[in-house]
Design a protein around this motif. Structure first.
Motif, PDB file in Angstrom:
ATOM      1  N   LYS A   1       0.815  -1.212   0.000  1.00  0.00           N
ATOM      2  CA  LYS A   1       0.000   0.000   0.000  1.00  0.00           C
ATOM      3  C   LYS A   1       0.852   1.267   0.000  1.00  0.00           C
ATOM      4  CE  LYS A   1      -4.224  -1.720   2.174  1.00  0.00           C
ATOM      5  NZ  LYS A   1      -5.170  -1.543   3.310  1.00  0.00           N
TER       6      LYS A   1
ATOM      7  N   TYR B   1      -3.809  10.655  -2.194  1.00  0.00           N
ATOM      8  CA  TYR B   1      -3.279   9.474  -1.500  1.00  0.00           C
ATOM      9  C   TYR B   1      -3.256   9.691   0.014  1.00  0.00           C
ATOM     10  CZ  TYR B   1       0.131   5.844  -0.253  1.00  0.00           C
ATOM     11  OH  TYR B   1       0.776   4.779   0.334  1.00  0.00           O
TER      12      TYR B   1
ATOM     13  N   MET C   1      -4.835   6.310   2.077  1.00  0.00           N
ATOM     14  CA  MET C   1      -4.584   5.083   1.335  1.00  0.00           C
ATOM     15  C   MET C   1      -3.309   4.387   1.799  1.00  0.00           C
ATOM     16  SD  MET C   1      -5.594   6.663  -2.410  1.00  0.00           S
ATOM     17  CE  MET C   1      -5.378   5.138  -3.322  1.00  0.00           C
TER      18      MET C   1
END
Length: 369
Positions: free
Chosen positions: A81, A244, A249
């Motif tokens: 991730k 992001y 995220m």
């Protein structure tokens, strides 16, 4: 002759006028072209006031913040991730990783950076670092850029001299704030710290070197222009670095919370399992804080009671069914045993009786004569 000379004079004057006009137009075009080029260079290196205003956020005042929790997270770039922060390692035509963007902004003196103080972060001019000293400390090669001065220190760093392959993690400073105006808890990123992982000349385990803190709001207008690949399964660059971070995220574990003794979780909980429980407890508290703020309405209370009653009835029904099944199995087993005993008894009765042989001697035929 007079007529011809007059015409010639008029023609010469017209030609001279056209030449002057043509030269004036050409010089004006060159000036416009040069000014456009200068403006494009300026906009590529600096943001306009309008672009900066798009990312200006109005912070809540102290009177509107009755509760706040300061969280420190470690972002490991080896996790899937978090890989969009690391790749691409080398700059491409339209993509750069986060560390390269930050380093170029610092080299151009476009953003400030602050000392890493291990839990006592102070973002003031007193603790603002000097970029030249930071380059020397971490052995990053540089050269003074054009227009360098003491008031405007600017440097040039070659792409190959930026140690982006050694930045394998980041520290992120988060603030979870309960805003009285909206009656909600919202997390916000306060600052980001790149961490170098360097091994010695003889190998061994890498040592972590936190470099500096940069405030997120300072780099936000710049990283919002860089689109990234957020997933290996979708190659469309539909998110930028700001998306992001704002959409959370990334994946990071809590290594510290602000406390009176300024201790990390490892210092407070040396045992790994106990430290993991503490991290999970903090995550749960942050996640459930909004839910615990509200008093349920009468309709919600009635609905919860109905769900609880249905759940208990289902559990009781399953218990009764289990008891019935046990009794039925026991009854079947008893009848099966009785049937087997009865069959064995009938079989025994049907067997023919054997004649008993007498123990007395039988009279001989000879003696009858």
């Amino acid at each position: 002759m007079k007529y011809n000379s007059a015409n010639m004079n008029t023609l010469i004057k017209s030609c001279l006028t056209l030449c002057l006009l043509w030269s004036a137009i050409g010089s004006h075009a060159q000036v416009i072209k040069k000014s456009d080029t200068d403006d494009s260079k300026k906009t590529s290196n600096q943001l306009s006031v309008r672009a900066q205003s798009l990312y200006d956020t109005q912070d809540a005042s102290d009177a509107d913040i009755p509760w706040m929790r300061v969280i420190y997270r470690q972002i490991d770039l080896n996790k899937e991730k978090n890989m969009p922060l690391y790749y691409p390692e080398e700059s491409t035509e339209n993509q750069e990783n986060l560390f390269r963007i930050v380093m170029k902004l610092l080299a151009n003196n476009q953003i400030p950076a602050y000392e890493y103080l291990d839990g006592r972060e102070i973002f003031t001019d007193e603790y603002r670092i000097k970029v030249k000293e930071m380059f020397d400390r971490f052995h990053i090669l540089y050269a003074p850029a054009k227009g360098y001065s003491e008031k405007n220190p600017r440097f040039t760093v070659e792409e190959s001299d930026i140690p982006s392959n050694e930045v394998l993690s980041y520290y992120i400073l988060e603030k979870w704030i309960f805003d009285r105006r909206t009656s909600q808890v919202k997390p916000s990123i306060e600052a980001i710290c790149p961490v170098l992982h360097r091994t010695g000349d003889f190998g061994g385990e890498a040592v972590k070197y936190p470099m500096f803190w940069v405030k997120y709001n300072d780099i936000r207008p710049y990283i919002a222009r860089q689109y990234i690949l957020a997933s290996n399964e979708n190659n469309v660059q539909q998110y930028n670095y700001d998306d992001y971070f704002q959409m959370r995220m990334y994946e990071g574990e809590i290594y510290k919370t602000q406390n009176l003794r300024n201790q990390s979780l490892m210092q407070m909980y040396p045992n790994d399992s106990i430290r993991k429980q503490a991290q999970d407890s903090i995550e749960k508290q942050l996640k459930n804080f909004n839910e615990n703020l509200w008093v349920p309405s009468p309709e919600e209370i009635a609905k919860a009671k109905e769900e609880q009653a249905a759940k208990e009835a289902k559990e009781n029904g399953e218990t009764l069914d289990n008891d019935k099944q046990k009794k039925e199995k026991s009854r079947t087993a008893r009848s099966s045993r009785a049937k087997k005993q009865k069959e064995a008894k009938v079989k025994k009765q049907k067997q023919p009786k054997q004649q008993k042989s007498s123990a007395a001697p039988v009279r001989s035929v000879r003696r009858t004569r």
